[in-house]
Design a protein around this motif. Structure first.
Motif, PDB file in Angstrom:
ATOM      1  N   ALA A  78       0.769  -1.171  -0.293  1.00  9.65           N
ATOM      2  CA  ALA A  78      -0.009  -0.059  -0.028  1.00  9.65           C
ATOM      3  C   ALA A  78       0.868   1.363  -0.030  1.00  9.65           C
ATOM      4  CB  ALA A  78      -1.029   0.007   1.171  1.00  9.65           C
ATOM      5  N   VAL A  79       2.006   1.248  -0.081  1.00 12.11           N
ATOM      6  CA  VAL A  79       3.071   2.312   0.038  1.00 12.11           C
ATOM      7  C   VAL A  79       3.111   2.857  -1.174  1.00 12.11           C
ATOM      8  CG1 VAL A  79       5.429   3.159   0.287  1.00 12.11           C
ATOM      9  CG2 VAL A  79       4.339   1.619   1.892  1.00 12.11           C
ATOM     10  N   PRO A  80       2.499   4.233  -1.365  1.00 12.96           N
ATOM     11  CA  PRO A  80       2.545   4.560  -2.746  1.00 12.96           C
ATOM     12  C   PRO A  80       3.887   4.697  -3.635  1.00 12.96           C
ATOM     13  CG  PRO A  80       1.991   6.265  -1.139  1.00 12.96           C
ATOM     14  CD  PRO A  80       2.350   5.080  -0.285  1.00 12.96           C
ATOM     15  N   VAL A  81       3.800   4.565  -4.850  1.00 21.00           N
ATOM     16  CA  VAL A  81       4.808   4.761  -5.833  1.00 21.00           C
ATOM     17  C   VAL A  81       4.504   5.931  -6.423  1.00 21.00           C
ATOM     18  CG1 VAL A  81       6.287   3.739  -7.687  1.00 21.00           C
ATOM     19  CG2 VAL A  81       5.160   2.076  -5.670  1.00 21.00           C
ATOM     20  N   SER A 143      -5.636 -14.038  -8.199  1.00 23.93           N
ATOM     21  CA  SER A 143      -4.751 -14.595  -7.191  1.00 23.93           C
ATOM     22  C   SER A 143      -3.454 -13.916  -7.214  1.00 23.93           C
ATOM     23  CB  SER A 143      -4.608 -16.103  -6.572  1.00 23.93           C
ATOM     24  OG  SER A 143      -4.076 -16.447  -7.705  1.00 23.93           O
ATOM     25  N   ALA A 144      -2.962 -13.357  -8.217  1.00 22.37           N
ATOM     26  CA  ALA A 144      -1.778 -12.580  -8.338  1.00 22.37           C
ATOM     27  C   ALA A 144      -1.772 -11.339  -7.997  1.00 22.37           C
ATOM     28  CB  ALA A 144      -1.627 -12.814  -9.927  1.00 22.37           C
ATOM     29  N   ARG A 145      -0.508 -10.754  -7.600  1.00 24.50           N
ATOM     30  CA  ARG A 145      -0.024  -9.528  -7.281  1.00 24.50           C
ATOM     31  C   ARG A 145       1.392  -9.274  -7.969  1.00 24.50           C
ATOM     32  NH1 ARG A 145       2.818  -8.307  -2.426  1.00 24.50           N
ATOM     33  NH2 ARG A 145       3.231 -10.396  -1.251  1.00 24.50           N
ATOM     34  N   ALA A 146       1.552  -7.964  -7.819  1.00 20.51           N
ATOM     35  CA  ALA A 146       2.947  -7.374  -8.288  1.00 20.51           C
ATOM     36  C   ALA A 146       3.617  -6.914  -7.140  1.00 20.51           C
ATOM     37  CB  ALA A 146       2.965  -6.342  -8.985  1.00 20.51           C
ATOM     38  N   CYS A 147       5.039  -7.320  -7.008  1.00 16.31           N
ATOM     39  CA  CYS A 147       5.760  -6.848  -5.876  1.00 16.31           C
ATOM     40  C   CYS A 147       5.899  -5.215  -5.937  1.00 16.31           C
ATOM     41  CB  CYS A 147       7.264  -7.508  -6.249  1.00 16.31           C
ATOM     42  SG  CYS A 147       8.476  -6.961  -5.220  1.00 16.31           S
ATOM     43  N   GLY A 148       5.836  -4.857  -4.585  1.00 15.11           N
ATOM     44  CA  GLY A 148       6.041  -3.335  -4.494  1.00 15.11           C
ATOM     45  C   GLY A 148       7.335  -2.822  -4.324  1.00 15.11           C
ATOM     46  N   GLU A 149       8.162  -3.997  -4.279  1.00 13.90           N
ATOM     47  CA  GLU A 149       9.839  -3.556  -4.130  1.00 13.90           C
ATOM     48  C   GLU A 149      10.511  -3.165  -5.483  1.00 13.90           C
ATOM     49  OE1 GLU A 149      10.921  -2.665  -1.244  1.00 13.90           O
ATOM     50  OE2 GLU A 149       8.933  -3.167  -0.574  1.00 13.90           O
TER      51      GLU A 149
END
Length: 159
Positions: A78-81, A143-149
């Motif tokens: 949830a950290v904004p990019v 069920s997929a999500r993207a890495c936030g890093e």
């Protein structure tokens, strides 16, 4: 002082080597690489000489976990990019030996899958290499999500 839902804790290494807990406010891509805006609680003296807590924020280079490290068990999705800085025609070339492939890899989890940009430090070392088409197809699954890093969230969300 900060909202733990959108500002999860991170470990911040100070210039003298001390490690302190800070909060991750945002991430930003710059021509020099990723920057993290972190906030750290400090004391401040008011005009009438009272002491009060404040949060000092600063942009810190990613530095490959040299400056900012995640706290185990925290969710950073949830950290904004923040938007990428405008590209400039005179950017310096990448260092020699830099892998410039635009490839993706997938990490299988209990709840589904996490897609990573090739070379992401959070990606499994033995994960399969995917083309952009394969990554977009995998990301379309519920069920997929993207890495936030890494750049996966920024790129795959746009596609």
């Amino acid at each position: 002082m900060s909202d733990p839902v959108t500002r999860p804790p991170v470990w911040l290494t100070l210039p003298d080597g001390q490690e302190v807990r800070a909060r991750l406010h945002a991430r930003r891509w710059t021509p020099a690489g990723w920057r993290y805006r972190v906030g750290m609680p400090v004391w401040s003296v008011t005009a009438d000489q009272h002491v009060e807590p404040v949060e000092y924020t600063v942009w810190v280079p990613a530095g490959g976990d040299e400056y900012v490290r995640p706290v185990e068990g925290q969710d950073y999705s949830a950290v904004p990019v923040e938007a990428r800085a405008p590209s400039h025609p005179y950017l310096a070339p990448p260092p020699p030996g830099t892998d410039l492939r635009w490839a993706w890899t997938i990490e299988r989890t209990r709840g589904g899958a996490v897609l990573h940009e090739y070379g992401c430090g959070r990606a499994p070392a033995d994960g399969p290499e995917l083309s952009l088409d394969d990554a977009v197809t995998a990301y379309a699954r519920p069920s997929a999500r993207a890495c936030g890093e890494c750049a996966a969230a920024e790129v795959l969300d746009r596609l």
